[in-house]
Design a protein around this motif. Structure first.
Motif: not given
Length: 448
Positions: A309-315, A327-335, A338-343
């Motif tokens: 739940e905390e990880i969801d909040n941080m995301a 920017l979008s969250f997806e762009q942040y992961l690209q920069f 990382k992928d969502m699992a890595g984050f």
């Protein structure tokens, strides 16, 4: 529907949702009406077969599962709110014997937000920085006020860095003028880096009336592919050179930019404002250190559900911050590659600490019998209204759907304030020893 608490211990609760035979049959009938179009029975048009015929054909329990799911969806949240249960995971459910004309009971076993025994949370020793305002900080603030109130004045001299020139220009690659490379009476601050690299430097030294050919090479990664990497020349005509003139720091300036009549009054108010901000920052830093100490002093087992739940909040927090920057969250992961699992793995340790802190603070609130009163809610809503310039009723409407979370935030704040009020605070200097004697305003006043 009747809700009954069966047991509550060891951060687990069991409760029953009891439905009459009439309520259960109504739910079954609603499930039939919603899904009857899916059934094709010989002798009936699709969706027109009576419920009794479908049940005879497929079995009397054909609609029971949908009915139970709908009853759970419609009543579960209200039941846990009625019982005041803070549930952190999906429930395990048992059911009584199910059948037409029979009452039905759902018995739910749920995991609760853990309340633990917290030790050593009163009288914790913590350092707090003393707030000291430097004369240089006041000077910097006044300088920023000067710049905000500066005026641009035409000057009859060669242009220098930080001057603004008014110019016409036309850009050519070879003999051909390219689209988008022409402007009239364009304002350009020299040294701002807002034009192509090398452009602004070649205008330093030019005066009003001068014509200057500026030669540049477009960057290889330039956004216009037809210009990327190419040499170009801009034929420029300078109409005007302007410099920024700052107002004098005097009593007239103070009256122009503030409600004060003298520069000394403005300086004193500036000192008070900076000191207030530093005091708030110092207190908040001490509170953070205090909460960390209390959390670290208690070895809390954090349920995996709360960590996720905390990880969801941080995301979500990061997503909101990124959107504020365009920017979008997806762009942040690209920069970041990382992928969502890595984050999620990267932030897991911090999420565990945040969840542990929540458990500790909520457990202290329980131990101290602390609650959120209507007065607390009204006061916090008024603060929000004042901070955002909103009507109080609009704040209440905005929070209507998240009131439980709002109350939890208020309770957390109350616990932290209580810990701070009971802590042993040691004031420490935020300055290096060699600067303390020089910069403390109260000591300078004593020397005078």
């Amino acid at each position: 529907m009747k809700t009954t608490l069966v047991s509550k211990e060891n951060n687990e609760a069991k409760f029953a949702m009891e439905f009459t035979a009439e309520e259960f049959d109504a739910a079954v009938d609603a499930a039939y009406k919603k899904s009857r179009g899916e059934f094709r029975i010989n002798g009936f048009r699709k969706g027109k077969a009576p419920r009794s015929i479908i049940e005879k054909h497929y079995g009397e329990g054909i609609f029971f599962e949908d009915a139970i799911n709908n009853m759970f969806r419609d009543h579960y949240v209200g039941a846990i709110e009625e019982l005041g249960l803070d549930v952190i995971d999906s429930p395990d459910a048992d059911f009584s014997e199910i059948g037409h004309g029979k009452p039905m009971t759902m018995t739910m076993t749920v995991k609760l937000f853990p309340i633990v025994d917290v030790k050593d949370y009163m009288g914790v020793e913590v350092d707090q920085y003393e707030s000291v305002v430097m004369d240089s900080e006041i000077d910097n603030h006044l300088e920023s006020l000067q710049k905000r109130n500066a005026r641009m004045v035409s000057v009859d001299r060669e242009a220098q860095n930080d001057d603004t020139v008014i110019l016409d220009y036309a850009g050519f690659v070879g003999e051909e003028q390219f689209e988008g490379g022409t402007a009239e009476r364009q304002e350009l601050k020299l040294g701002s880096g807002s034009f192509i690299p090398g452009f602004e430097e070649q205008l330093v030294g030019a005066k009003a009336g001068d014509k200057v050919d500026v030669k540049v090479t477009f960057p290889e990664e330039y956004h216009a592919a037809d210009l990327a990497g190419k040499d170009a020349v801009f034929h420029c005509e300078i109409h005007e050179v302007k410099e920024e003139q700052l107002p004098e720091l005097d009593d007239d300036f103070a009256m122009d930019v503030s409600e004060y009549d003298t520069l000394e009054e403005l300086k004193e108010k500036t000192r008070e404002d900076i000191l207030k901000t530093k005091d708030e920052t110092s207190v908040n830093a001490a509170k953070d250190a205090l909460v960390n100490k209390v959390t670290e002093a208690n070895d809390v087992e954090v349920p995996a559900t709360l960590v996720e739940e905390e990880i969801d909040n941080m995301a979500n927090e990061l997503d909101q911050n990124m959107r504020m920057q365009g920017l979008s969250f997806e762009q942040y992961l690209q920069f970041t590659g990382k992928d969502m699992a890595g984050f999620r793995e990267d932030v897991r340790e911090d999420a565990e600490k945040r969840a542990a802190t929540r458990i500790v603070l909520r457990s202290i609130a329980a131990a101290e019998n602390m609650e959120v009163t209507e007065e607390d809610i009204d006061a916090e809503m008024q603060k929000l209204a004042d901070a955002y310039g909103m009507e109080l009723d609009n704040v209440k409407s905005a929070l209507a759907g998240s009131m439980e979370m709002f109350k939890k935030d208020i309770l957390t704040t109350k616990v932290i304030d209580m810990l701070y009020d009971n802590a042993k605070i040691s004031k420490v200097s935020a300055l290096a020893p060699e600067t303390e004697e020089v910069e403390k305003p109260e000591e300078a006043a004593e020397e005078e």
